[in-house]
Design a protein around this motif. Structure first.
Motif, PDB file in Angstrom:
ATOM      1  N   GLY A   9       0.822  -1.192   0.000  1.00  0.00           N
ATOM      2  CA  GLY A   9       0.000   0.000   0.000  1.00  0.00           C
ATOM      3  C   GLY A   9       0.861   1.250   0.000  1.00  0.00           C
ATOM      4  N   GLN A  10       0.491   2.265  -0.769  1.00  0.00           N
ATOM      5  CA  GLN A  10       1.276   3.502  -0.811  1.00  0.00           C
ATOM      6  C   GLN A  10       1.226   4.226   0.525  1.00  0.00           C
ATOM      7  N   ALA A  11       0.102   4.135   1.211  1.00  0.00           N
ATOM      8  CA  ALA A  11      -0.048   4.816   2.502  1.00  0.00           C
ATOM      9  C   ALA A  11      -0.066   3.784   3.633  1.00  0.00           C
ATOM     10  N   LYS A  12       0.898   2.873   3.633  1.00  0.00           N
ATOM     11  CA  LYS A  12       1.053   1.799   4.617  1.00  0.00           C
ATOM     12  C   LYS A  12       0.082   0.654   4.381  1.00  0.00           C
ATOM     13  N   ASP A  13      -1.234   0.894   4.516  1.00  0.00           N
ATOM     14  CA  ASP A  13      -2.223  -0.160   4.301  1.00  0.00           C
ATOM     15  C   ASP A  13      -2.757  -0.087   2.875  1.00  0.00           C
ATOM     16  N   MET A  14      -3.060  -1.264   2.294  1.00  0.00           N
ATOM     17  CA  MET A  14      -3.552  -1.315   0.923  1.00  0.00           C
ATOM     18  C   MET A  14      -5.010  -0.889   0.845  1.00  0.00           C
ATOM     19  N   THR A  15      -5.338  -0.284  -0.288  1.00  0.00           N
ATOM     20  CA  THR A  15      -6.728   0.054  -0.579  1.00  0.00           C
ATOM     21  C   THR A  15      -7.304  -1.028  -1.488  1.00  0.00           C
ATOM     22  N   LEU A  16      -8.604  -1.013  -1.653  1.00  0.00           N
ATOM     23  CA  LEU A  16      -9.256  -1.959  -2.549  1.00  0.00           C
ATOM     24  C   LEU A  16      -8.743  -1.780  -3.977  1.00  0.00           C
ATOM     25  N   ASP A  17      -8.541  -0.538  -4.404  1.00  0.00           N
ATOM     26  CA  ASP A  17      -8.018  -0.291  -5.749  1.00  0.00           C
ATOM     27  C   ASP A  17      -6.623  -0.870  -5.921  1.00  0.00           C
ATOM     28  N   GLU A  18      -5.778  -0.743  -4.901  1.00  0.00           N
ATOM     29  CA  GLU A  18      -4.421  -1.299  -4.982  1.00  0.00           C
ATOM     30  C   GLU A  18      -4.465  -2.829  -5.028  1.00  0.00           C
ATOM     31  N   LEU A  19      -5.354  -3.422  -4.255  1.00  0.00           N
ATOM     32  CA  LEU A  19      -5.495  -4.877  -4.282  1.00  0.00           C
ATOM     33  C   LEU A  19      -6.020  -5.340  -5.641  1.00  0.00           C
ATOM     34  N   ALA A  20      -6.992  -4.614  -6.193  1.00  0.00           N
ATOM     35  CA  ALA A  20      -7.533  -4.955  -7.512  1.00  0.00           C
ATOM     36  C   ALA A  20      -6.452  -4.860  -8.583  1.00  0.00           C
ATOM     37  N   GLN A  21      -5.575  -3.864  -8.493  1.00  0.00           N
ATOM     38  CA  GLN A  21      -4.480  -3.730  -9.459  1.00  0.00           C
ATOM     39  C   GLN A  21      -3.514  -4.910  -9.341  1.00  0.00           C
ATOM     40  N   PHE A  22      -3.242  -5.350  -8.107  1.00  0.00           N
ATOM     41  CA  PHE A  22      -2.380  -6.512  -7.891  1.00  0.00           C
ATOM     42  C   PHE A  22      -2.981  -7.751  -8.559  1.00  0.00           C
ATOM     43  N   VAL A  23      -4.273  -7.970  -8.368  1.00  0.00           N
ATOM     44  CA  VAL A  23      -4.948  -9.128  -8.978  1.00  0.00           C
ATOM     45  C   VAL A  23      -4.888  -9.023 -10.499  1.00  0.00           C
ATOM     46  N   ASP A  24      -5.126  -7.839 -11.038  1.00  0.00           N
ATOM     47  CA  ASP A  24      -5.067  -7.631 -12.485  1.00  0.00           C
ATOM     48  C   ASP A  24      -3.660  -7.916 -13.014  1.00  0.00           C
ATOM     49  N   ASP A  25      -2.639  -7.432 -12.316  1.00  0.00           N
ATOM     50  CA  ASP A  25      -1.249  -7.691 -12.722  1.00  0.00           C
ATOM     51  C   ASP A  25      -0.917  -9.179 -12.683  1.00  0.00           C
ATOM     52  N   ALA A  26      -1.407  -9.872 -11.651  1.00  0.00           N
ATOM     53  CA  ALA A  26      -1.162 -11.318 -11.531  1.00  0.00           C
ATOM     54  C   ALA A  26      -1.818 -12.076 -12.685  1.00  0.00           C
ATOM     55  N   ARG A  27      -3.028 -11.704 -13.022  1.00  0.00           N
ATOM     56  CA  ARG A  27      -3.716 -12.369 -14.141  1.00  0.00           C
ATOM     57  C   ARG A  27      -2.998 -12.103 -15.461  1.00  0.00           C
TER      58      ARG A  27
END
Length: 59
Positions: A9-27
């Motif tokens: 997460g950019q601000a220590k804890d991840m946001t839903l958007d950051e998690l969604a981007q991670f999933v998109d990158d993994a796919r």
């Protein structure tokens, strides 16, 4: 060559958007949907970091 895909997460804890981007990158990297994800949590239980192995042997 990296053996895993990692996001924090950019601000220590991840946001839903950051998690969604991670999933998109993994796919996009071709990681199958049944691969386990490693997560580091803060003391308050929020997600700080997620990581997934690129190769099944590293899982």
């Amino acid at each position: 060559m990296p053996t895993s895909l990692r996001a924090t997460g950019q601000a220590k804890d991840m946001t839903l958007d950051e998690l969604a981007q991670f999933v998109d990158d993994a796919r996009k990297a071709g990681i199958p949907g049944d691969r386990n994800i490693r997560a580091e949590l803060s003391y308050s239980g929020k997600i700080k970091e997620v990581e997934i192995a690129l190769n099944e042997e590293d899982d």
